[in-house]
Design a protein around this motif. Sequence first.
Motif, PDB file in Angstrom:
ATOM      1  N   HIS A 187       9.281   8.753  -8.478  1.00  0.00           N
ATOM      2  CA  HIS A 187       8.321   8.452  -9.548  1.00  0.00           C
ATOM      3  C   HIS A 187       7.107   7.675  -9.058  1.00  0.00           C
ATOM      4  O   HIS A 187       6.223   7.341  -9.836  1.00  0.00           O
ATOM      5  N   LEU A 188       7.095   7.393  -7.760  1.00  0.00           N
ATOM      6  CA  LEU A 188       6.022   6.531  -7.239  1.00  0.00           C
ATOM      7  C   LEU A 188       4.635   7.121  -7.493  1.00  0.00           C
ATOM      8  O   LEU A 188       3.712   6.403  -7.876  1.00  0.00           O
ATOM      9  N   ASP A 189       4.492   8.420  -7.285  1.00  0.00           N
ATOM     10  CA  ASP A 189       3.160   9.008  -7.470  1.00  0.00           C
ATOM     11  C   ASP A 189       2.685   8.897  -8.924  1.00  0.00           C
ATOM     12  O   ASP A 189       1.493   8.678  -9.175  1.00  0.00           O
ATOM     13  N   ASP A 190       3.601   9.015  -9.876  1.00  0.00           N
ATOM     14  CA  ASP A 190       3.216   8.844 -11.286  1.00  0.00           C
ATOM     15  C   ASP A 190       2.752   7.403 -11.543  1.00  0.00           C
ATOM     16  O   ASP A 190       1.776   7.171 -12.255  1.00  0.00           O
ATOM     17  N   TRP A 191       3.493   6.463 -10.948  1.00  0.00           N
ATOM     18  CA  TRP A 191       3.134   5.053 -11.151  1.00  0.00           C
ATOM     19  C   TRP A 191       1.796   4.743 -10.482  1.00  0.00           C
ATOM     20  O   TRP A 191       1.000   3.963 -11.014  1.00  0.00           O
ATOM     21  N   THR A 192       1.598   5.326  -9.298  1.00  0.00           N
ATOM     22  CA  THR A 192       0.321   5.091  -8.612  1.00  0.00           C
ATOM     23  C   THR A 192      -0.825   5.677  -9.442  1.00  0.00           C
ATOM     24  O   THR A 192      -1.897   5.073  -9.554  1.00  0.00           O
ATOM     25  N   ALA A 222       0.789  -1.242   0.000  1.00  0.00           N
ATOM     26  CA  ALA A 222       0.000   0.000   0.000  1.00  0.00           C
ATOM     27  C   ALA A 222       0.819   1.290   0.000  1.00  0.00           C
ATOM     28  O   ALA A 222       0.326   2.330   0.438  1.00  0.00           O
ATOM     29  N   HIS A 223       2.030   1.254  -0.529  1.00  0.00           N
ATOM     30  CA  HIS A 223       2.839   2.476  -0.616  1.00  0.00           C
ATOM     31  C   HIS A 223       2.056   3.552  -1.371  1.00  0.00           C
ATOM     32  O   HIS A 223       1.670   3.345  -2.521  1.00  0.00           O
ATOM     33  N   GLY A 224       1.860   4.694  -0.733  1.00  0.00           N
ATOM     34  CA  GLY A 224       1.243   5.816  -1.442  1.00  0.00           C
ATOM     35  C   GLY A 224      -0.269   5.881  -1.358  1.00  0.00           C
ATOM     36  O   GLY A 224      -0.867   6.871  -1.772  1.00  0.00           O
ATOM     37  N   ASN A 256       4.691  -2.087  -5.062  1.00  0.00           N
ATOM     38  CA  ASN A 256       4.508  -0.798  -5.754  1.00  0.00           C
ATOM     39  C   ASN A 256       5.780   0.045  -5.752  1.00  0.00           C
ATOM     40  O   ASN A 256       6.036   0.766  -6.706  1.00  0.00           O
ATOM     41  N   LEU A 257       6.548  -0.026  -4.682  1.00  0.00           N
ATOM     42  CA  LEU A 257       7.885   0.570  -4.649  1.00  0.00           C
ATOM     43  C   LEU A 257       8.847  -0.593  -4.413  1.00  0.00           C
ATOM     44  O   LEU A 257       8.918  -1.123  -3.303  1.00  0.00           O
ATOM     45  N   GLY A 258       9.555  -0.997  -5.460  1.00  0.00           N
ATOM     46  CA  GLY A 258      10.338  -2.223  -5.373  1.00  0.00           C
ATOM     47  C   GLY A 258      11.809  -1.994  -5.664  1.00  0.00           C
ATOM     48  O   GLY A 258      12.175  -1.205  -6.535  1.00  0.00           O
ATOM     49  N   ALA A 259      12.644  -2.717  -4.931  1.00  0.00           N
ATOM     50  CA  ALA A 259      14.095  -2.657  -5.138  1.00  0.00           C
ATOM     51  C   ALA A 259      14.505  -3.698  -6.177  1.00  0.00           C
ATOM     52  O   ALA A 259      13.647  -4.345  -6.795  1.00  0.00           O
TER      53      ALA A 259
END
Length: 393
Positions: free
Chosen positions: A259-264, A175-177, A201-204
Amino acid sequence: MTIVAPVRAQELPSRMPAFLDVGHTYRALKTEIDTAVARVLESGSYVLGAEVDAFERSFAAYCGASDCVGVANGLDAVRLSLRAAGVGEGDEVIVSAHTFIATWLAILDAGARPVPVDAEPDTMLIDADGILRALTPRTRAVLVVPLYGLPVDLAGIRDVLAARGIPVIEDAAQAHGATLRGRRVGTLGDIAAFSFYPGKNLGAFGDGGGVVTDRSDWADAIRRWANYGAARKYHHEETGTNSRLDELQAAVLSVKLRHLDDWTARRRAVAATYAAMLADIPGLRLPVVPPGSDPAWHLFVARHALRDELAARLADRGVQTLLHYPVPPHRSGALRGGFGNISLPVTDAICATCISLPIGPHMTTADAERVALATRECLADMDRVAPLRSAAC
Ligand SMILES: *Cc1c(COP(=O)(O)O)cnc(C)c1O
């Protein structure tokens, strides 16, 4: 009768998106990521350095919390959060019945007992009233899972829990974001555990995890426990473990976080397309978004009584689907000994009918439309063979 307007075969698209494409974000950010990786390699500092510090600060700020501690993976993040919340041998931890098994394993590792609360049928998230009914004098913590990226709203019961001194932990691995009334998942309880496994959603580019909290004393303790229990090098006042996020992963995560918000937003567009194009199909149940929330849509999980047939027909059309999850924790071979007899009918029903459609930042809205059209067509075909109106789930 047909349930939806049929789509002629020649109108069906040929190219379908992959269910998951973890390489997509690397290809999209190759220059930025390569630069960050080279910087770490050249720095000669690979564990507990400036990259981890910087990522911890930016992820805490992103969530709106005071502290973040990087750890080795999501399971450790849940384990260490439970320890910070004081959970130990013989305690009871109220937990989402419907979740990935890691959530329960973390409780069992602490020597505590998972007390599962069934899902609410619309959102598929833990039922808040059920939490109140499950409270006992041995309840030490409540561990909720914003599953599929949908925030768990405990506002109605936080006062009751606070009055009893029972902390709330979020297993926020999916649930990141995500937000609830403008606040991010990760700050809706007392402490939150994140996973940075590549498919999240945010992955290494490997394993990683993090704990987010406003309790700086808890964050400090976790920082010690995750590094062999030492506040000062070689001075071990507590038992600890080795659970560290490494510099390479932290550097990559810092780039990706921007870039997480764009991906979300992409995920939300895909989910909106599915919601619009798959609404009102008899027998197909779509996820219901908790009021006031903006989910992170880690997964888009629909339900259908004949989901195996639907999955097979979709596969024939090149649409990959998966099941999250086919077996709930309480029926898993590993745990059945202790939990086989409890009644969790909603969780059982979800696991028997769930089907996850492709979603992710690799998908365009056109991709989502193709998947939705194929799904409509498959269900129309199934309805022609045997009317689906009664196949409720
Ligand atoms: C992925 C996941 C975990 C575990 O994360 P790892 O990084 O694989 O250890 C825990 N809980 C949930 C809900 C998850 O989806």
